[in-house]
Design a protein around this motif. Sequence first.
Motif, short mmCIF file in Angstrom:
data_model
loop_
_atom_site.label_atom_id
_atom_site.label_comp_id
_atom_site.label_asym_id
_atom_site.label_seq_id
_atom_site.Cartn_x
_atom_site.Cartn_y
_atom_site.Cartn_z
N TYR A 314 -5.20 -3.11 101.57
CA TYR A 314 -3.95 -3.82 101.82
C TYR A 314 -3.14 -3.05 102.86
O TYR A 314 -3.43 -1.90 103.21
N TYR A 315 -2.08 -3.68 103.31
CA TYR A 315 -1.10 -3.00 104.17
C TYR A 315 0.00 -2.48 103.25
O TYR A 315 0.63 -3.26 102.53
N ASN A 316 0.22 -1.18 103.26
CA ASN A 316 1.14 -0.55 102.33
C ASN A 316 2.22 0.24 103.06
O ASN A 316 1.91 1.05 103.94
N ILE A 317 3.47 0.00 102.68
CA ILE A 317 4.58 0.83 103.15
C ILE A 317 5.52 1.09 101.98
O ILE A 317 5.44 0.41 100.94
N LEU A 318 6.41 2.06 102.12
CA LEU A 318 7.43 2.32 101.12
C LEU A 318 8.68 1.50 101.42
O LEU A 318 8.90 1.08 102.56
N ARG A 319 9.48 1.32 100.42
CA ARG A 319 10.71 0.52 100.54
C ARG A 319 11.67 1.08 101.58
O ARG A 319 12.31 0.33 102.31
N GLY A 320 11.83 2.39 101.62
CA GLY A 320 12.75 3.00 102.58
C GLY A 320 14.13 3.27 102.01
O GLY A 320 15.08 3.49 102.76
N LEU A 321 14.24 3.29 100.68
CA LEU A 321 15.52 3.61 100.03
C LEU A 321 15.59 5.12 99.81
O LEU A 321 14.80 5.67 99.05
N LYS A 322 16.53 5.76 100.47
CA LYS A 322 16.66 7.21 100.37
C LYS A 322 17.86 7.60 99.51
O LYS A 322 18.84 6.87 99.43
N THR A 323 17.78 8.75 98.88
CA THR A 323 18.89 9.27 98.09
C THR A 323 19.66 10.32 98.89
O THR A 323 19.07 11.08 99.65
N ILE A 324 20.97 10.31 98.71
CA ILE A 324 21.83 11.30 99.36
C ILE A 324 22.29 12.28 98.29
O ILE A 324 22.80 11.88 97.25
N LYS A 325 22.11 13.57 98.55
CA LYS A 325 22.50 14.59 97.60
C LYS A 325 23.46 15.57 98.25
O LYS A 325 23.46 15.75 99.47
N ASP A 326 24.31 16.19 97.44
CA ASP A 326 25.24 17.18 97.98
C ASP A 326 24.54 18.54 98.09
O ASP A 326 23.34 18.67 97.83
N ALA A 327 25.30 19.56 98.48
CA ALA A 327 24.73 20.89 98.71
C ALA A 327 24.08 21.48 97.46
O ALA A 327 23.13 22.26 97.56
N SER A 328 24.55 21.06 96.29
CA SER A 328 23.99 21.60 95.04
C SER A 328 22.79 20.80 94.56
O SER A 328 22.19 21.13 93.53
N GLY A 329 22.45 19.73 95.29
CA GLY A 329 21.32 18.91 94.89
C GLY A 329 21.68 17.76 93.98
O GLY A 329 20.81 17.03 93.51
N LYS A 330 22.98 17.56 93.74
CA LYS A 330 23.44 16.48 92.86
C LYS A 330 23.44 15.15 93.61
O LYS A 330 23.84 15.09 94.78
N PHE A 331 22.98 14.10 92.93
CA PHE A 331 22.95 12.77 93.55
C PHE A 331 24.35 12.32 93.92
O PHE A 331 25.29 12.43 93.14
N VAL A 332 24.49 11.77 95.15
CA VAL A 332 25.77 11.27 95.63
C VAL A 332 25.74 9.76 95.81
O VAL A 332 26.60 9.03 95.32
#
Length: 381
Positions: A314-332
């Motif tokens: 098949y033709y496969n790609i990822l959705r492209g949804l990225k997460t943004i995190k702060d300097a401590s690694g916490k999800f923003v």
Amino acid sequence: MKILSFITLGAIAAAVCSCNSRPANQFDIKGTVDGADGQTIYLSYAVGDSVVSDSAVIAEGKFAFTGNVDVPTNAGLYMGVPSWENKARTSLYIEPAEITIAGLKADDFSEAAFTGSKTQAEAEEYQNSLKPVIEQIQSIRQSMATASEEQRAELSAKSDSLGNIYEKAGADFIASHPASYYSADLLNMASSRMSYEDLKKAYESLAPEVQAAAPGIAKEIAALESVMPGKPAPDLVGVNPDGKDTKLSDLKGKVVLVDFWATWCGPCRASLPHVKKLYDKYNKKGFEVFCVGDDDSDPEKWKEVIKLEGMENYYNILRGLKTIKDASGKFVDFDRSNDQSDKYAVHYLPTKYLIAADGTVIGKIDSDEELDAKLAGIFGE
């Protein structure tokens, strides 16, 4: 002399008015909390694409916040961590007004009482009217855990009936409150379950200023319109598991099943064997499968499952949804700037679309039987 005196007094009055004037978009919150002196209370809300986080220390059982919002905005008020398990949290609509909050306890905000926000009052009126329905639905869901198969079918039918009442109540509120900003929020929450025609009609019934404050609904309508049958299929762009650029548009001339899926989605995985049978049956006749995986957080798992499920052709790609995190690694927040799912207004998985050889949308596919019939009609048995 009298003229000079008049001008002087006028200037003084203007200066006083200027000092005491209140910005048109300013909100002022005053609240009380029992048993929390010295602790910090937080207020969080969105302004445009940014999130404002404010805090205040409670003194003598009181706290206050001041800020600016152009339109009524849903905000979170909490102490400690803003998790679902935390009872010391609540939400409210803030808007340019003087708002008071009472009934808060250091460990429980469930009895919060708000005054001063018109939108909050409208939301409470609606939510209170539906409490009996919500309580019945919750009771049914609890009962289903220990019910027999026959009982489960009966309870499920009752739940569906109550769900219809819930949906109708929302539609009725929107229709009778076109100038309410809460109507925009209700419509946004229901949009993923509405047809293009119904969503567009409801959106266009809202007052212009409410429409302007709901860009997400306008975007949803545009996305739904772009995938109507006969429309050119929005292109899907990404890289395959080998790191090569992959585009849906490169498959023009082939009939393509676009499958939005995820490795962690049970129904998605369950549908894959049937898709593979169809691929094996029709591929030589010009049928291809283009999969968009919602696995940006674990691309290695994505690659592993592609091999496990026999999806390499098949033709496969990822959705492209990225997460943004702060300097401590916490999800923003999420970065949706390259989100391929948004192009097809995808809200649940799996979601499938069939694309014609000329690159236009045939339609959304809701069942295996529908897909079988469509492909049989195109390629013959």
